[in-house]
Design a protein around this motif. Structure first.
Motif, PDB file in Angstrom:
ATOM      1  N   ARG A 159       1.058  -1.191   0.122  1.00  0.00           N
ATOM      2  CA  ARG A 159      -0.065   0.032   0.166  1.00  0.00           C
ATOM      3  C   ARG A 159       0.831   1.182   0.047  1.00  0.00           C
ATOM      4  O   ARG A 159       1.943   1.108   0.557  1.00  0.00           O
ATOM      5  CB  ARG A 159      -0.845   0.031   1.286  1.00  0.00           C
ATOM      6  CG  ARG A 159      -1.669  -1.382   1.432  1.00  0.00           C
ATOM      7  CD  ARG A 159      -2.591  -1.249   2.642  1.00  0.00           C
ATOM      8  NE  ARG A 159      -3.324   0.082   2.489  1.00  0.00           N
ATOM      9  CZ  ARG A 159      -4.859  -0.159   2.136  1.00  0.00           C
ATOM     10  NH1 ARG A 159      -5.396  -1.486   1.832  1.00  0.00           N
ATOM     11  NH2 ARG A 159      -5.646   0.829   1.908  1.00  0.00           N
TER      12      ARG A 159
ATOM     13  N   GLN B 218     -14.325  -6.064  -3.665  1.00  0.00           N
ATOM     14  CA  GLN B 218     -15.116  -5.076  -2.828  1.00  0.00           C
ATOM     15  C   GLN B 218     -16.443  -4.770  -3.528  1.00  0.00           C
ATOM     16  O   GLN B 218     -16.539  -4.641  -4.694  1.00  0.00           O
ATOM     17  CB  GLN B 218     -13.996  -3.904  -2.851  1.00  0.00           C
ATOM     18  CG  GLN B 218     -14.235  -3.074  -2.072  1.00  0.00           C
ATOM     19  CD  GLN B 218     -13.144  -2.082  -1.939  1.00  0.00           C
ATOM     20  OE1 GLN B 218     -12.592  -1.376  -3.380  1.00  0.00           O
ATOM     21  NE2 GLN B 218     -12.699  -1.283  -1.098  1.00  0.00           N
TER      22      GLN B 218
ATOM     23  N   GLU C 277      -5.842  -5.240  -4.316  1.00  0.00           N
ATOM     24  CA  GLU C 277      -4.822  -5.061  -2.997  1.00  0.00           C
ATOM     25  C   GLU C 277      -4.465  -6.531  -2.434  1.00  0.00           C
ATOM     26  O   GLU C 277      -5.078  -7.406  -2.982  1.00  0.00           O
ATOM     27  CB  GLU C 277      -5.692  -4.367  -2.079  1.00  0.00           C
ATOM     28  CG  GLU C 277      -6.095  -3.066  -2.054  1.00  0.00           C
ATOM     29  CD  GLU C 277      -6.872  -2.398  -0.864  1.00  0.00           C
ATOM     30  OE1 GLU C 277      -7.702  -3.138  -0.180  1.00  0.00           O
ATOM     31  OE2 GLU C 277      -7.140  -0.966  -0.968  1.00  0.00           O
TER      32      GLU C 277
ATOM     33  N   HIS D   7     -10.590  -5.324   7.030  1.00  0.00           N
ATOM     34  CA  HIS D   7     -11.372  -5.786   5.610  1.00  0.00           C
ATOM     35  C   HIS D   7     -12.329  -7.291   6.441  1.00  0.00           C
ATOM     36  O   HIS D   7     -13.628  -7.392   5.800  1.00  0.00           O
ATOM     37  CB  HIS D   7     -10.314  -6.668   5.004  1.00  0.00           C
ATOM     38  CG  HIS D   7      -9.495  -5.634   4.184  1.00  0.00           C
ATOM     39  ND1 HIS D   7      -8.628  -5.964   3.059  1.00  0.00           N
ATOM     40  CD2 HIS D   7      -9.856  -4.485   3.958  1.00  0.00           C
ATOM     41  CE1 HIS D   7      -8.300  -4.822   2.480  1.00  0.00           C
ATOM     42  NE2 HIS D   7      -8.885  -3.649   2.938  1.00  0.00           N
TER      43      HIS D   7
HETATM   44  O1  LIG Z   1     -11.266  -1.557   2.228  1.00  0.00           O
HETATM   45  C1  LIG Z   1     -10.581  -0.595   2.070  1.00  0.00           C
HETATM   46  O2  LIG Z   1     -11.129   0.647   1.523  1.00  0.00           O
HETATM   47  C2  LIG Z   1     -10.181   1.389   1.144  1.00  0.00           C
HETATM   48  C3  LIG Z   1     -10.581   1.850  -0.440  1.00  0.00           C
HETATM   49  O3  LIG Z   1     -10.624   0.922  -1.222  1.00  0.00           O
HETATM   50  C4  LIG Z   1     -11.929   2.704  -0.277  1.00  0.00           C
HETATM   51  O4  LIG Z   1     -11.738   4.034   0.272  1.00  0.00           O
HETATM   52  C5  LIG Z   1      -9.005   0.911   1.119  1.00  0.00           C
HETATM   53  O5  LIG Z   1      -8.083   1.154   0.830  1.00  0.00           O
HETATM   54  C6  LIG Z   1      -9.154  -0.665   1.655  1.00  0.00           C
HETATM   55  O6  LIG Z   1      -8.291  -1.362   1.606  1.00  0.00           O
END
Ligand SMILES: O=C1O[C@H]([C@@H](O)CO)C(O)=C1O
Length: 550
Positions: free
Chosen positions: A284, A352, A442, A511
């Protein structure tokens, strides 16, 4: 074998893990919690008193399979009722396999509040580790937010969604540095830390020249994937998640939340100097300073700061680097081999999604919700309507494009569970995909309760039937946690040989809170009588009150 007794109390305390005072969840006033040290075959007996003022608590023993004691797995709504304030629950279980483990809260986001500690299992008397070392150290890695977990949880389940963002600091054994560097005198560009409190001073590992040390490293981060490196020293990886791996040597290693490793280092560098150990963020875009610790070559003073600059964490999105590390992890000779075939293959698409504008994560378009009555009791006693009895999907649409955001992001929430034939062999393909935003996918580190599994392989893009022939059945590593890389898949195999109800989920705390997990159940009818204290809530509580224990 011994029974090791512990009396613990969970409460909030004031502490300053990164020199900023906050409420931290502690055990017996300690953060991180006390280290449990045992020998393989021992029984651990923890009397856990909830001394929180107004909330329940449970503790999960991460990596311990809980053969025959599924009620001691410490998962709220799954294996037990949350322990109420002022009440005590006894966790009693066997640690059957030597290795590096840890424990942590598994209710709401309590892990991220600081509820964790190390659990180290040495080989049984008369046994030997398959490698030599002179001494060992524990490194329990975590990340830390200044915002309370309540603030975090409410934000994650609000409309509009409020994302928690990146952590304020990384911690090594509960200590870190916020917005400053211990190495400012050599690194430049960063401000020096005013390490005024002992809570946040540099962690020091004292070593002697020309010895071999085993670093036992575990990550219980809420969000961050980490990279660890030691200035001038190479590391030989020998253990992953309580299983021996074929030794291999690296300059730096990635470690995802839920994983543990042992590495050997030899203190063969210039002994007049101390050295940095550094952990930084991977996967990240980092907005968090690396955490540093000092490898202190005795008799140098521990306060003699290393003259060299700390190791630099690889660029956050250099996934090729991460993959090359993961692909090197193979079973050490003598590790049990997987059965040659699986009776069932479940493909799990990770996406997501949205429900009425709330952001969720879903598996095959089902976002996990937990029922008020723990599954272990409601399944064992066949209570009707305790959870959604529908079958979760075995796979996902053949035309789903994992490289693009979902075309229909609407998901459903459910408490349904995968029921697995006892003693059968199951393959699970974890399929990553694009998140809601364009060009975002991710890392998700998945953790299975109650079992180890074999990691049969990884691949980029969508998993296909042709990939089956590339499965590694020769020396796949046995683990309890494995990562899925962006836009990639990971294949695992396990034998459903442990009667109980088990969580399988992304170990990123927000998550999981947003539904990224599934429940698997096997042989629940063979679970011996469950301690009443574990199920005195919800429908099983009523059943017990009506004296209807079958
Ligand atoms: O679950 C998540 O939400 C944020 C983004 O996707 C939405 O704001 C992020 O980085 C995650 O890992």
């Amino acid at each position: 074998a011994k029974t090791r007794h512990f009396k613990w109390e969970v409460s909030y305390i004031y502490a300053s893990p990164d020199c900023n005072e906050r409420l931290v969840m502690a055990i017996n006033g300690q953060f991180p919690g006390p280290t449990i040290r045992a020998k393989a075959g021992d029984t651990i007996h923890v009397e856990l008193k909830n001394a929180l003022h107004t909330e329940g608590v449970v503790i999960h023993w991460h990596g311990i399979r809980q053969y025959g004691t599924p009620w001691a797995d410490g998962t709220a709504s799954i294996s037990q009722c949350a322990i109420n304030p002022e009440e005590t629950f006894v966790y009693r279980f066997e640690v059957d396999k030597a290795g590096t483990y840890f424990y942590h809260g598994h209710y709401g986001m309590q892990r991220a509040a600081g509820l964790y500690g190390s659990l180290i299992v040495d080989v049984a008397d008369g046994e030997e580790e398959p490698f030599h070392y002179d001494a060992d150290f524990n490194l329990l890695l975590s990340d830390w937010y200044h915002q309370s977990i309540y603030d975090q949880m409410v934000g994650l389940s609000s409309k509009p969604f409020r994302w928690i963002g990146e952590p304020q600091s990384l911690l090594i054994n509960g200590r870190g540095q916020y917005n400053c560097s211990l190495a400012a005198h050599v690194a430049g560009g960063t401000s020096a830390c005013n390490v005024s409190s002992k809570d946040c001073a540099a962690v020091v590992f004292q070593v002697l020249p020309n010895k071999t040390y085993r670093l036992r490293i575990a990550s219980t981060t809420s969000l961050a994937s980490l990279n660890l490196a030691i200035g001038n020293h190479k590391m030989t990886v020998v253990e992953a998640d309580g299983n021996y791996v074929e030794p291999f040597t690296v300059n730096d290693m990635d470690i995802y939340s839920g994983e543990s490793y042992s590495v050997l280092i030899t203190t063969n560098q210039n002994p007049s100097s101390n050295y940095w150990l550094s952990i930084g963020v991977r996967g990240r875009k980092p907005n968090t300073q690396p955490a540093l610790a000092i490898i202190n070559y005795r008799p140098n003073s521990a306060s003699k700061l290393p003259e060299s600059t700390p190791p630099i964490t690889p660029v956050w999105n250099d996934y090729a680097h991460s993959k090359s590390f993961s692909y090197k992890i193979l079973a050490r000779e003598g590790t049990p081999k997987p059965p040659p075939h699986a009776a069932r293959r479940i493909a799990m698409l990770n996406t997501q999604n949205r429900i009425d504008g709330y952001i969720k994560w879903a598996i095959n378009n089902v976002s996990l919700a937990l029922p008020p009555t723990p599954y272990l009791g409601s399944m064992r006693y066949r209570l009707k309507n305790a959870f959604d009895a529908s079958k979760p999907p075995e796979s996902f649409s053949s035309d789903y494009d994992v490289m693009k955001p979902p075309t229909n992001a609407n998901t459903t929430q459910s408490t349904n569970a995968y029921v697995i034939q006892l003693n059968s062999t199951v393959d699970i393909i974890l399929q990553n995909a694009n998140a809601l935003a364009d060009n975002v996918s991710e890392i998700h580190p998945w953790h299975l309760h109650g079992h180890d599994f074999w990691v049969l392989g990884y691949g980029d893009g969508r998993f296909g039937e042709k990939d089956v022939s590339k499965f590694n059945l020769k020396n796949p590593p046995l683990r309890n946690s494995v990562v899925i890389f962006p836009y990639g898949w990971t294949a695992i195999r396990y034998v459903a040989d442990n009667p109980g109800v088990w969580a399988f989920h992304c170990h990123i705390e927000p998550h999981l809170h947003m539904g990224m997990g599934v429940i698997i159940a096997e042989g629940v009818e063979y679970v011996k009588r469950i301690p009443k204290e574990a199920i005195t809530c919800g429908m099983t509580g009523k059943m017990l009150m009506n004296n209807k224990l079958p």
